[in-house]
Design a protein around this motif. Structure first.
Motif, mmCIF file in Angstrom:
data_model
loop_
_atom_site.group_PDB
_atom_site.id
_atom_site.type_symbol
_atom_site.label_atom_id
_atom_site.label_comp_id
_atom_site.label_asym_id
_atom_site.label_seq_id
_atom_site.Cartn_x
_atom_site.Cartn_y
_atom_site.Cartn_z
ATOM 1 N N PHE A 64 0.849 -1.195 0.000
ATOM 2 C CA PHE A 64 0.000 0.000 0.000
ATOM 3 C C PHE A 64 0.881 1.240 0.000
ATOM 4 O O PHE A 64 1.682 1.446 0.917
ATOM 5 N N ILE A 65 0.764 2.055 -1.035
ATOM 6 C CA ILE A 65 1.547 3.282 -1.242
ATOM 7 C C ILE A 65 3.045 2.962 -1.123
ATOM 8 O O ILE A 65 3.608 2.369 -2.032
ATOM 9 N N LEU A 66 3.684 3.310 -0.010
ATOM 10 C CA LEU A 66 5.118 3.043 0.148
ATOM 11 C C LEU A 66 5.400 1.832 1.024
ATOM 12 O O LEU A 66 6.564 1.445 1.190
ATOM 13 N N ILE A 67 4.360 1.235 1.580
ATOM 14 C CA ILE A 67 4.539 0.148 2.544
ATOM 15 C C ILE A 67 4.560 -1.200 1.835
ATOM 16 O O ILE A 67 3.629 -1.540 1.096
ATOM 17 N N ASP A 68 5.623 -1.962 2.073
ATOM 18 C CA ASP A 68 5.713 -3.325 1.555
ATOM 19 C C ASP A 68 4.887 -4.258 2.430
ATOM 20 O O ASP A 68 3.941 -4.901 1.967
ATOM 21 N N ARG A 69 5.251 -4.344 3.688
ATOM 22 C CA ARG A 69 4.515 -5.142 4.667
ATOM 23 C C ARG A 69 4.519 -4.382 5.993
ATOM 24 O O ARG A 69 5.544 -3.827 6.388
ATOM 25 N N ALA A 70 3.390 -4.392 6.672
ATOM 26 C CA ALA A 70 3.327 -3.762 7.992
ATOM 27 C C ALA A 70 2.188 -4.378 8.787
ATOM 28 O O ALA A 70 1.136 -4.708 8.229
ATOM 29 N N GLN A 71 2.413 -4.537 10.074
ATOM 30 C CA GLN A 71 1.377 -5.043 10.969
ATOM 31 C C GLN A 71 1.381 -4.215 12.240
ATOM 32 O O GLN A 71 2.412 -4.080 12.903
ATOM 33 N N LEU A 72 0.225 -3.663 12.550
ATOM 34 C CA LEU A 72 0.072 -2.834 13.740
ATOM 35 C C LEU A 72 -0.896 -3.528 14.684
ATOM 36 O O LEU A 72 -2.020 -3.853 14.304
#
Length: 209
Positions: free
Chosen positions: A10-18
């Motif tokens: 998403f946009i600049l994010i490859d993978r992220a988990q919050l």
């Protein structure tokens, strides 16, 4: 409450988990650190507008999923139940609701509630029942006419009665649809009978041997 936000491409994010827990959570960081991207991702998950720029460059699609833990008497369960999304027991597993949005690079997107495909408008309705995102120019949920009935029912402790009325209303609509279908079949049968009588009369006049 929001308990998790999972983001991929998403946009600049490859993978992220919050992951969030009970209580106040604050995101801090310098300008450009990505705080707004997280909010944009959350907005997309709950039915916000999708754009082609939302998919990370080089990826074919982006995915955002927001997980909510919801009390059993929350008005959102009635909304899900009215649309056949609440499950057999009228609630999701462990009171959990997962909103997921899959966006293609061409701008098209699909929405899911607990892995069941839904329209984007339905995803937005569920999202508005679960979450309010306030900004400098954003309206507040209590100003939305679509939310007033749920607020009044909750204030008056009428959720169970409202759910019963909703169930009866759906049963009435189903019965009404079935009645209309039977009437259409009856009309079609009457037209067919009239046609056959006409054919019979014509054949009788012709007197074929």
């Amino acid at each position: 409450m929001l308990t998790a936000l999972n983001i991929r491409d998403f946009i600049l994010i490859d993978r992220a988990q919050l992951t969030l827990t009970h209580g106040l959570a604050a995101l801090t960081g310098e300008t450009g650190a990505g705080k707004s991207i997280l909010l944009d991702a959350l907005g997309l998950a709950v039915g916000g507008r999708a754009t082609r720029s939302g998919v990370r460059q080089g990826a074919s699609q982006g995915v955002v999923a927001a997980t909510f833990e919801v009390d059993g008497d929350h008005p959102v369960w009635r909304l899900l139940d009215e649309n056949g999304l609440a499950g057999e027991d009228g609630a999701g597993e462990d009171g959990q609701i997962i909103l997921r949005r899959v966006q293609n690079a061409d701008g098209r997107s699909r929405g899911f509630v607990n892995d069941q495909p839904v329209s984007i408008s339905m995803l937005r309705d569920v999202g508005e029942a679960l979450l309010e995102i306030h900004g400098q120019h954003d309206g507040r949920g209590f100003l939305s006419a679509s939310a007033h009935r749920g607020m009044l029912d909750e204030f008056g402790g009428l959720q169970k009665k409202a759910a019963k009325i909703s169930s009866l209303w759906r049963a009435w609509r189903e019965a009404q649809s079935a009645l209309e279908e039977r009437r259409r079949e009856q009309d079609a049968a009457a037209r067919e009978a009239e046609y056959l009588r006409h054919v019979y009369d014509v054949l009788q006049k012709l007197g074929p041997q």
